[in-house]
Design an enzyme around this catalytic site. Sequence first.
Site, mmCIF file in Angstrom:
data_model
loop_
_atom_site.group_PDB
_atom_site.id
_atom_site.type_symbol
_atom_site.label_atom_id
_atom_site.label_comp_id
_atom_site.label_asym_id
_atom_site.label_seq_id
_atom_site.Cartn_x
_atom_site.Cartn_y
_atom_site.Cartn_z
ATOM 1 N N LYS B 182 62.866 -38.962 59.383
ATOM 2 C CA LYS B 182 62.797 -37.594 59.870
ATOM 3 C C LYS B 182 63.342 -37.323 61.244
ATOM 4 O O LYS B 182 62.723 -37.691 62.278
ATOM 5 C CB LYS B 182 61.431 -36.622 59.952
ATOM 6 N N GLU B 256 56.162 -45.688 70.265
ATOM 7 C CA GLU B 256 57.002 -45.930 71.358
ATOM 8 C C GLU B 256 56.731 -44.262 72.128
ATOM 9 O O GLU B 256 57.346 -43.378 71.494
ATOM 10 C CB GLU B 256 58.399 -46.051 71.059
ATOM 11 N N CYS B 290 61.875 -41.363 77.990
ATOM 12 C CA CYS B 290 60.654 -41.659 78.061
ATOM 13 C C CYS B 290 60.283 -42.550 79.208
ATOM 14 O O CYS B 290 59.015 -42.545 79.845
ATOM 15 C CB CYS B 290 60.107 -42.153 76.768
ATOM 16 N N GLU B 387 53.866 -36.336 82.100
ATOM 17 C CA GLU B 387 54.996 -36.482 81.715
ATOM 18 C C GLU B 387 55.742 -35.299 81.773
ATOM 19 O O GLU B 387 55.384 -34.515 80.681
ATOM 20 C CB GLU B 387 55.374 -37.353 80.318
#
Lengths: 290, 479
Positions: B182, B256, B290, B387
């Site tokens: 997806k 991840e 990331c 983040e």
Amino acid sequence: MTEPGRLAVRKTYKLYIGGAFPRSESGRSYAVTSSKGQFLANASRASRKDARDAVTAARKAFPGWSGATAYNRGQILYRVAEMLEGRRAQFAAELIDADGVSARKAGELVDAAVDRLVWYAGWSDKIGALRGAANPVAGPYFNLSTPEPTGVVAVVAPPMGPLLGLISVIAPVIVSGNTCVVVASERAPLPAITLGEVLATSDLPGGVVNLLTGRVAELAPWLASHMDVNAIDLTGCPEELAVACERDAAENLKRVLRPATGKVDWLADPGVERMTAFLETKTVWHPIGV
Amino acid sequence: MFEYAPAPESRDVVDIRPSYGLFINGEWADALGDAREKTINPASEEVLAEFAVASEADVDRAVSAARKAYDAVWGQMPGRERAKYLFRIARIIQERARELAVLESLDNGKPIRESRDVDLPLVAAHFFYYAGWADKLGYAGLGADPRPLGVAAQVIPWNFPLLMLAWKIAPALACGNTVVLKPAETTPLTALAFAEICRQADLPPGVVNIVTGAGETGQALVNHPDVNKVAFTGSTEVGRLIARSVAGSGKKLTLELGGKAANIVFDDAALDQAVEGIVNGIFFNQGHVCCAGSRLLVQESIEGELLDALKRRLSTLRMGDPLDKNTDIGAINSSAQLAKIKELSDAGESEGAARWSASCPIPEKGFWFPPTLFTGVAQSHRIAREEIFGPVLSVLTFRTPAEAVEKANNSPYGLSAGVWTEKGSRILWMADKLRAGVVWANTFNKFDPTSPFGGYKESGYGREGGRHGLEAYLDVRPM
């Protein structure tokens, strides 16, 4: 073992935390019986606070232990094997009590536990060769991957195999530099505490292995949800408890080693999975140039 | 700043259909429900295409197709044959690289310079690399008898849409698994183009299935009882939910997740190179990375000098049309992401840090955020802990190497870190102490299919790339 007419001096079984042998802060204990239902001893029934103290001790020990050379860790594991060998008779007697095995079988199980430690001791400076890599990247860079210990590992030891099973779950965790908090077999916890005495006299720094006795269903969830535990081995958890712990472990994304489906043969070749489950891979890049 | 004439890459190479269905069992299929979403160009807000939102029943069809393909074809196929399919896919990607790069920049907003020179070459390289493993798995050192897991459910993010697809699909297929993937709801187009590539490569039907949709589709996919493996790249928040929902299912899981990397600059660093590295670390791909070097830790004695040089450099970055070959900074991927970046930046100011932004003209349409840095940042500030996933750099200082390590590791994340110093022994000492999966020394944001990538702590588990990347898709336990 004792002269007729002389009253034996029994041992008080306590916990093993940070290299010391405290009682449970809760003051609780539970009666441990032999396979024949005979009273053996009152073991400490560790509490949440004890579990947290053990995590603190394990965290404190992590920099030193993970920073020790692989050679040094290997020698210390070998030293544990030496100390265990020296107490062969004592452990055999405890296994006869705990599992109702024959004297011969008990001796074999202690031997297997000693041999297992020796096997893992040799891995300390070889697992890097197995799990590391020099990566041929498409550019002028030095690129190296090395395995590193995950950190503090909670271990739920198997209910069966109070010595061999216990050694088989502890050794692969600590050989690479992890420290651990172990919940001993609830049914047969006494060999674990005696193992603590071996560890305490094997040059293993305090806090690298911490041993708790008590109710698995009470202790495992606290460790699974503890935010300063990096990984958990659920080997000794019954199925439902293992699922609940795996769910709790998601909170800080602990690495989870799930219990095996079916019976584990602790005498079989252990493979490397128990070591690799608690290793991280670090990759370092540096440009090459003049 | 030099004046450059616009140099836009042509859009003619791409052929976007007005509407896309799902790719199931090698065919385009309509979704069972009517739900549809639109994907837009974040640089212009122009609608690019409509796509189907897969329901639970659609996901079930895709998983069944993958299961059938696994049982009947792919799981049985000799590795050397699987390898040839993957090599074929790698070649088609190379042949269609420019088209895919333009498509990626249109749908994602990233500069064509990056999609063309970073994303696409890495995508092709990844397939080429794992193709070679398909018939050599027994030599990977992971056990004597490595076996595929079965059907892999893969959910990928919007920051490197096609590259993340490659990171997921290439090793899965090489190891003999079939997949249902997806893509992110804001960037489905390159994954849908990849479906066409599978057809061009004559990949057996059902080996790769692509289902589009948002969070609910992803949930249906990872929770489907007939998948054996779940692989997710995205936020730590969603990763946690997935880890929780997978508990007890026995599915193999790799994650991840997020990061808050420290990029550490010592006083003896080659300053100009360090400045380039800092810029690449946080402003590459608009900071939608990331492993971005979002916390700059600079040694106190050179803070002023480094910040002056950094600001000078940031003032030369060109923000604008992602398809312009001169563009350094493209568009923020979505209005939702832009809102998040603004919210966290505002929090930075209100918590007491000082904001500085490069003054660059902001296009009228689309989602944009200028390169921004904060000074006077404390470790407790949200912009030092959370983040941001945008072009925002938090600057902190340190005095000693030990303090740098302490601050760098003071995060629940542990994906990457950077070290800048001319002293070799210090690099190795730092690399040893940093609790992060990738350490870039005197460089940053470098990737390669041969090099394992992945995090410590709450940045997830498992590795992608290299020999290590195979393990995520193999059952290596002794029979």
